[in-house]
Design a protein around this motif. Sequence first.
Motif, PDB file in Angstrom:
ATOM      1  N   ASP A 660      10.342  13.103  -1.676  1.00  0.00           N
ATOM      2  CA  ASP A 660      10.311  11.897  -2.509  1.00  0.00           C
ATOM      3  C   ASP A 660      11.226  10.819  -1.946  1.00  0.00           C
ATOM      4  N   THR A 661      12.406  11.248  -1.509  1.00  0.00           N
ATOM      5  CA  THR A 661      13.366  10.293  -0.956  1.00  0.00           C
ATOM      6  C   THR A 661      12.800   9.589   0.274  1.00  0.00           C
ATOM      7  N   VAL A 662      12.188  10.384   1.158  1.00  0.00           N
ATOM      8  CA  VAL A 662      11.627   9.814   2.389  1.00  0.00           C
ATOM      9  C   VAL A 662      10.556   8.778   2.064  1.00  0.00           C
ATOM     10  N   HIS A 663       9.646   9.120   1.170  1.00  0.00           N
ATOM     11  CA  HIS A 663       8.552   8.201   0.861  1.00  0.00           C
ATOM     12  C   HIS A 663       9.062   6.929   0.172  1.00  0.00           C
ATOM     13  N   PHE A 664       9.994   7.083  -0.765  1.00  0.00           N
ATOM     14  CA  PHE A 664      10.497   5.898  -1.463  1.00  0.00           C
ATOM     15  C   PHE A 664      11.253   4.984  -0.500  1.00  0.00           C
ATOM     16  N   MET A 665      12.135   5.589   0.316  1.00  0.00           N
ATOM     17  CA  MET A 665      12.959   4.762   1.194  1.00  0.00           C
ATOM     18  C   MET A 665      12.146   4.176   2.340  1.00  0.00           C
ATOM     19  N   SER A 666      11.115   4.877   2.792  1.00  0.00           N
ATOM     20  CA  SER A 666      10.293   4.309   3.870  1.00  0.00           C
ATOM     21  C   SER A 666       9.534   3.081   3.368  1.00  0.00           C
ATOM     22  N   LYS A 667       9.047   3.144   2.138  1.00  0.00           N
ATOM     23  CA  LYS A 667       8.363   1.979   1.569  1.00  0.00           C
ATOM     24  C   LYS A 667       9.355   0.844   1.300  1.00  0.00           C
ATOM     25  N   TYR A 668      10.552   1.206   0.855  1.00  0.00           N
ATOM     26  CA  TYR A 668      11.596   0.194   0.632  1.00  0.00           C
ATOM     27  C   TYR A 668      11.955  -0.482   1.957  1.00  0.00           C
ATOM     28  N   ARG A 669      12.117   0.321   3.002  1.00  0.00           N
ATOM     29  CA  ARG A 669      12.476  -0.251   4.306  1.00  0.00           C
ATOM     30  C   ARG A 669      11.352  -1.156   4.824  1.00  0.00           C
ATOM     31  N   ARG A 670      10.087  -0.747   4.627  1.00  0.00           N
ATOM     32  CA  ARG A 670       8.969  -1.574   5.068  1.00  0.00           C
ATOM     33  C   ARG A 670       8.990  -2.930   4.360  1.00  0.00           C
ATOM     34  N   ALA A 671       9.299  -2.907   3.065  1.00  0.00           N
ATOM     35  CA  ALA A 671       9.361  -4.166   2.315  1.00  0.00           C
ATOM     36  C   ALA A 671      10.472  -5.056   2.846  1.00  0.00           C
ATOM     37  N   ARG A 672      11.601  -4.453   3.193  1.00  0.00           N
ATOM     38  CA  ARG A 672      12.748  -5.248   3.658  1.00  0.00           C
ATOM     39  C   ARG A 672      12.524  -5.758   5.081  1.00  0.00           C
ATOM     40  N   ARG A 673      11.955  -4.901   5.963  1.00  0.00           N
ATOM     41  CA  ARG A 673      11.831  -5.265   7.365  1.00  0.00           C
ATOM     42  C   ARG A 673      10.546  -6.048   7.652  1.00  0.00           C
ATOM     43  N   ALA A 680      15.782  -6.295  -4.449  1.00  0.00           N
ATOM     44  CA  ALA A 680      15.022  -6.147  -5.685  1.00  0.00           C
ATOM     45  C   ALA A 680      13.520  -6.149  -5.410  1.00  0.00           C
ATOM     46  N   GLY A 681      13.080  -7.018  -4.524  1.00  0.00           N
ATOM     47  CA  GLY A 681      11.674  -7.038  -4.158  1.00  0.00           C
ATOM     48  C   GLY A 681      11.262  -5.757  -3.452  1.00  0.00           C
ATOM     49  N   GLY A 682      12.162  -5.219  -2.644  1.00  0.00           N
ATOM     50  CA  GLY A 682      11.879  -3.956  -1.965  1.00  0.00           C
ATOM     51  C   GLY A 682      11.708  -2.812  -2.946  1.00  0.00           C
ATOM     52  N   VAL A 683      12.536  -2.790  -3.980  1.00  0.00           N
ATOM     53  CA  VAL A 683      12.417  -1.753  -5.010  1.00  0.00           C
ATOM     54  C   VAL A 683      11.090  -1.879  -5.736  1.00  0.00           C
ATOM     55  N   ARG A 684      10.723  -3.129  -6.090  1.00  0.00           N
ATOM     56  CA  ARG A 684       9.448  -3.330  -6.783  1.00  0.00           C
ATOM     57  C   ARG A 684       8.270  -2.884  -5.900  1.00  0.00           C
ATOM     58  N   TYR A 685       8.341  -3.218  -4.622  1.00  0.00           N
ATOM     59  CA  TYR A 685       7.275  -2.825  -3.700  1.00  0.00           C
ATOM     60  C   TYR A 685       7.167  -1.303  -3.608  1.00  0.00           C
ATOM     61  N   ALA A 686       8.312  -0.631  -3.479  1.00  0.00           N
ATOM     62  CA  ALA A 686       8.302   0.833  -3.373  1.00  0.00           C
ATOM     63  C   ALA A 686       7.691   1.469  -4.613  1.00  0.00           C
ATOM     64  N   PHE A 687       8.046   0.950  -5.799  1.00  0.00           N
ATOM     65  CA  PHE A 687       7.477   1.494  -7.028  1.00  0.00           C
ATOM     66  C   PHE A 687       5.964   1.281  -7.067  1.00  0.00           C
ATOM     67  N   GLY A 756      10.968 -12.533  -4.808  1.00  0.00           N
ATOM     68  CA  GLY A 756       9.816 -11.743  -4.390  1.00  0.00           C
ATOM     69  C   GLY A 756       9.207 -10.914  -5.468  1.00  0.00           C
ATOM     70  N   SER A 757       9.643 -11.044  -6.693  1.00  0.00           N
ATOM     71  CA  SER A 757       9.153 -10.143  -7.726  1.00  0.00           C
ATOM     72  C   SER A 757       7.718 -10.385  -8.087  1.00  0.00           C
ATOM     73  N   ASP A 758       7.191 -11.571  -7.843  1.00  0.00           N
ATOM     74  CA  ASP A 758       5.828 -11.862  -8.246  1.00  0.00           C
ATOM     75  C   ASP A 758       4.858 -11.883  -7.064  1.00  0.00           C
ATOM     76  N   ARG A 759       5.323 -11.510  -5.916  1.00  0.00           N
ATOM     77  CA  ARG A 759       4.461 -11.559  -4.743  1.00  0.00           C
ATOM     78  C   ARG A 759       3.486 -10.388  -4.735  1.00  0.00           C
ATOM     79  N   ASP A 760       2.398 -10.567  -4.046  1.00  0.00           N
ATOM     80  CA  ASP A 760       1.427  -9.485  -3.849  1.00  0.00           C
ATOM     81  C   ASP A 760       1.780  -8.788  -2.539  1.00  0.00           C
ATOM     82  N   TYR A 761       2.430  -7.664  -2.646  1.00  0.00           N
ATOM     83  CA  TYR A 761       2.972  -6.989  -1.448  1.00  0.00           C
ATOM     84  C   TYR A 761       1.863  -6.211  -0.751  1.00  0.00           C
ATOM     85  N   SER A 762       1.146  -6.832   0.071  1.00  0.00           N
ATOM     86  CA  SER A 762       0.052  -6.142   0.748  1.00  0.00           C
ATOM     87  C   SER A 762       0.449  -5.798   2.172  1.00  0.00           C
TER      88      SER A 762
END
Length: 762
Positions: A660-673, A680-687, A756-762
């Motif tokens: 779970d940690t790997v998947h959440f943090m990998s998505k968070y890192r993708r949002a940030r990088r 905050a936007g990275g957290v929303r994207y990961a969720f 970034g909270s309202d963006r469409d993170y595609s």
Amino acid sequence: MSDRPALTIVLTLLIATLLGTGIFRLEVTTDLRVYFSADNPQLAALEELEEKYRRNDSVFFLVKAEKSVYEPACLQLIYDLTEAAWQLPYAFRASSLSNYQYSRGDEHTITTRAIIEDPAEISALAADIPAIVAAEPALRDALVAADGSVTGVVALLALPAGRDHAVNEAVSAAREQVAATDAGPCGEIQLAGSATNSVALGEAVRDDLSSLVVLTYLVITLGLLALLRNLWATGLIMMVITLTVVATMGLFGWLGYTLSPTAGFVPSIVLTIAVADCVHIVSNYLIEIHRGHNREDAIAESLRINLGPVFMTSITTAIGVLSLNFSDSPPYRDLGNMVACGVVIAFFLSLTLLPAAIRLAPVPRGTQLFFSGRPAAILADWIIAHRRALLLIGSMVLVTAAAFIPRNELTENWHEYFTEHYEIRRTIDLIDARLGGIHRIYYDLETGQPDGITDAAFVQQLDAFAGWLEQQPGVTHTAGLHTTLKLLNRALQGNRDDQYRLPATRAEIAQFLLLYELSLPQGESIDNLIDQDRSATRLTVAIGKRDSEQLLELDRRATAWLATNAPQLQARPGTGLDLIFAHITHRNIRGLLVGTAVALAAISLLMIVALQSVRLGLISLLPNLAPATLAYGLWGMTAGYIDLALSVVICMSLGIVVDDTVHFMSKYRRARRELALDPAGGVRYAFRVVGMALVITSVVLFAGFGLLLFSDFTPTRETGMLLAITIGLALLVDFLLLPPLLLLADRKGSGSAGAGSDRDYS
């Protein structure tokens, strides 16, 4: 083969099927000694003792009378069972009330005979037998209950190497004998003994495999249907995880493994772990389809964003379970290796067979997944808004739980391995209550010289040691050379009770033993009591139901007493399977703590490399360690003990919760990088991207391990319970503690909390 899905499916199915045929080569051992490594010093001591006095596996016929075992009909039953016990495969001795050898004599001769030599004598002897039993310590409260309600017939077995087939043969014959015997007014006959216990162990494993695995399949299927809301997706996932389990077990069949009862746990573990890879790939595919992408693009996007995380989770999970190789118990090392292979097989099947099958399945239409979209966004916003409070409360809960971990006592209760569903458990409890306890500790008492056991000082100190032991809590009786010599002295002194004492000189002791051996019937000997050159003797200590720590404490005090009070007796620790199990929990914990540290260091290093950030890699330590800390702390508040089976949960859980940690943090890192979002936007994207998959995998894992609560084999049930608790806590940690920690620690380049909270993170 990405453009040829049919060929991919055929090849993967062929390979998995070929591996799976190895299942028919698997053999399962039920010998409890497989739990101990070859260099285990306690096992070496036991084998040394058995080399001197013969290894005694046993089948025990417990006779429970409605009124009294001294009734003529019951005495006849005991006699018949004793004769039948001699005929069991591999039996070399049968002992019971009927053939117990008691001695009578005068100053010059001694006669040793069975209590019942001729069944025609039963009616005439019945009235005298209670008095005989009362005068014989080896019978009273050991083989016959004080109230005459219970007795037993013991068949000692000389089992050959490769003993599993022999054990099954002997116990099967004993069961057939019980089924063919009409107990009549004697009530009931039950089976126990070490051989019966071993067979029951194998049966418990087979029961779990035949019932719990099927139940786990059913629950996982229903859970996936409810959460994915797609029949085809659920069916494909179940196909992949089924092939994973079959291929894993088959691989170890081809490798020639002989499995222990612990291996019965493997299918359930592999089954639940294999779900995770599939769910992440399928769930992201369904999300992309729901967003309007075509099938090819949805598959490509799902593989693109999941390839790295699934690869990482497979490696980290394998590292976690491979840390079980630091265990001192070989079956748990095999468990770790089997699960690690299952993880690798699941990885390859989820990236080959699953995408190929998806390409040929119907395209889902119009169904939104559970916990996707708005629910995930609401939770993310709530966590961001309350991040400081969540960190404070979470830290307090974590510290409190850690404080309760030391309350877990390291102990083992092998007598509780079976629930009362099994007759063996009910019989064990009855033996403990009525026949002097179920535990045995053996002391090999050396003199260091041939015929040393005839030394009067040695015998007196042996008797004093036995007397001290019988005053200790839990000890019911002792059996050894001192008892035999007292009985012989009484017999040669006109059977007077006041002469139940030790002979005074070496010459008397030697003479008594010679007379006794000459008086024994053909085939009987005292080789289970003294060694060949009469330089040592074995003392057996019978103890009522106790946990392993109490047995270890008794042995420590006994060894100290010998060192202080018995210079003629070499002060060596006791031995026996009970003590070996008592020691191995401590040895196992020490090894697994080292293994966990090594695995944690390796996983953290991999996380740093994969996330390309020392800061994020170090942050991952919390969600990897916190679930086990919380679970063991909660266990300390409630159960308060850790045994051999529970000690491996820390390694097993580390390998699972890191997913779970790997998947959440990998998505968070993708949002940030990649998407340049703030924390905050990275957290929303990961969720949004992975939150639903984490919920599904955690629910499935929790349900899969939770179903083990229905096992009637206690180690399986309790390990499943603790793993389920750890999985549930891991989801809470990853949702409620990891995001606030990221928001606090990963501030570099961050904008406002809401950016970034309202963006469409595609």
